[in-house]
Design an enzyme around this catalytic site. Structure first.
Site, PDB file in Angstrom:
ATOM      1  N   SER A  92      28.817  27.936   1.170  1.00  0.00           N
ATOM      2  CA  SER A  92      28.978  28.537   2.494  1.00  0.00           C
ATOM      3  C   SER A  92      29.826  27.638   3.392  1.00  0.00           C
ATOM      4  O   SER A  92      30.982  27.379   3.094  1.00  0.00           O
ATOM      5  CB  SER A  92      27.594  28.813   3.087  1.00  0.00           C
ATOM      6  OG  SER A  92      27.679  29.675   4.189  1.00  0.00           O
ATOM      7  N   ASP A 148      27.272  40.101   0.078  1.00  0.00           N
ATOM      8  CA  ASP A 148      27.609  38.992   0.975  1.00  0.00           C
ATOM      9  C   ASP A 148      28.886  39.345   1.713  1.00  0.00           C
ATOM     10  O   ASP A 148      29.921  39.624   1.087  1.00  0.00           O
ATOM     11  CB  ASP A 148      27.785  37.715   0.158  1.00  0.00           C
ATOM     12  CG  ASP A 148      28.031  36.477   1.012  1.00  0.00           C
ATOM     13  OD1 ASP A 148      28.167  36.610   2.243  1.00  0.00           O
ATOM     14  OD2 ASP A 148      28.092  35.367   0.444  1.00  0.00           O
ATOM     15  N   HIS A 166      23.865  36.143  -0.131  1.00  0.00           N
ATOM     16  CA  HIS A 166      24.323  34.824   0.252  1.00  0.00           C
ATOM     17  C   HIS A 166      23.237  33.770  -0.015  1.00  0.00           C
ATOM     18  O   HIS A 166      22.058  34.041   0.022  1.00  0.00           O
ATOM     19  CB  HIS A 166      24.664  34.860   1.752  1.00  0.00           C
ATOM     20  CG  HIS A 166      25.463  33.710   2.231  1.00  0.00           C
ATOM     21  ND1 HIS A 166      26.795  33.533   1.913  1.00  0.00           N
ATOM     22  CD2 HIS A 166      25.135  32.662   3.029  1.00  0.00           C
ATOM     23  CE1 HIS A 166      27.254  32.444   2.504  1.00  0.00           C
ATOM     24  NE2 HIS A 166      26.257  31.892   3.168  1.00  0.00           N
TER      25      HIS A 166
END
Length: 324
Positions: free
Chosen positions: A171, A262, A292
């Site tokens: 991320s 996601d 995610h």
């Protein structure tokens, strides 16, 4: 580009970041200063929500040691994981955790980092970089660069090879990993490979008013305000949005792992294609039936288990060895 879709079952547990809570639509009508103040009050709660439920899945003892890097405004903590058996020349991983630049922690990714050390027979250095809004851009990126330079010079203290470093992040940490590859491409610290896990690669100014692709709706806008210190123009820099770089030629080989559910996936997949078009060896994996931040549930998420094997194979390929 080698592209594969990986059919997996849904995880037994799911990170809160996979399904962020929706904010009251009426909040959009409030002045931005009011929204930021109210969100700031909730920041400790937001940070506590980050992370998942994971467990130790290592198959042999892995040693953990914290070390502090001097310099900067305050010492920078790095947590080192390495298999217990003595060995020299192990490949290294610089790991940068996720959390939207405002949260995340070393414990949240500890089991995944330990498992990488085990499966890839590697030294893994996980970086406790500074967070926004207390430390907005570029503080966390600067910490990541400092940790990369430190690892290249000191990996041998734990039996690692400082000339064989893969940068890895999930991320927001994937964002930092991508930027490190770009800014060290010419004359910087040599990087053998990059592993980007559902990375945030685009935070352009035109996306700030509202982009349906980005999960978290208004919260994402607040994160950008915190991370960029309320300067959306900064998002037009490749150091914030690596997909805006002018060239991707000469970057290290890429392993990209994406999640089916996601909002970051379309831009991240496009980024992988850009690198492939520039001649970079790219493997892109799309994990089905997950969202995610699935590595936060290492030990319960089959996607994380499969990914560990892919990481070990990828690193062995760069090191011309066989995975454990």
């Amino acid at each position: 580009m080698e592209y594969r879709e990986i059919e997996t079952e849904a995880a037994a547990f799911e990170s809160p970041l996979a399904n962020p809570p929706k904010m009251n639509p009426l909040a959009r009508l409030a002045p931005r200063s009011v929204m930021l103040r109210k969100a700031q009050e909730q920041l400790p709660t937001i940070r506590k929500m980050m992370g998942g439920q994971s467990r130790d899945i290592t198959r042999r003892p892995v040693v953990m040691e914290d070390t502090l890097l001097p310099g900067g405004e305050e010492p920078l903590r790095v947590r080192v994981y390495v298999p217990k058996e003595p060995k020299s020349g192990r490949p290294c991983v610089l790991f940068l955790h996720g959390g939207g630049w405002i949260g995340g922690s070393l414990p949240a990714v500890e089991e995944f980092c330990k498992a990488v050390a085990d499966r890839a027979d590697a030294l893994v250095a996980s970086v406790d970089y500074r967070l926004a809004p207390e430390h907005p851009f570029p503080a966390g990126l600067d910490d990541s660069q400092a940790a990369l330079a430190w690892l290249s010079e000191n990996a041998g203290n734990w039996g690692g090879n400082g000339a064989d470093i893969t940068v890895m992040g999930d991320s927001a940490g994937g964002n930092y990993a991508a930027v490190l590859c770009l800014q060290n491409r010419e004359g910087g610290v040599p990087i053998a490979g990059q592993v980007l896990l559902y990375p945030a690669v685009r935070l352009s100014a035109e996306d700030v008013p509202g982009d349906a692709k980005v999960e978290g709706e208004l919260m994402m806008h607040l994160i950008i305000d915190w991370y960029l210190d309320s300067d959306p123009d900064a998002a037009n820099s490749w150091r914030v949005s690596p997909t805006l770089a002018e060239s991707f030629a000469g970057l290290p080989p890429l392993l990209m792992a994406l999640a089916e559910h996601d909002g970051l996936t379309p831009d991240a997949k496009a980024y992988a294609q850009k690198l492939s078009d520039a001649g970079v060896p790219v493997t892109c994996l799309l994990y089905k039936n997950t969202g995610h931040a699935f590595i936060d549930n290492t030990g319960y998420a089959p996607q994380a288990e499969h990914l560990l094997g892919e990481v070990a194979t990828f690193m062995a390929r760069q090191d011309n060895t066989s995975p454990i």
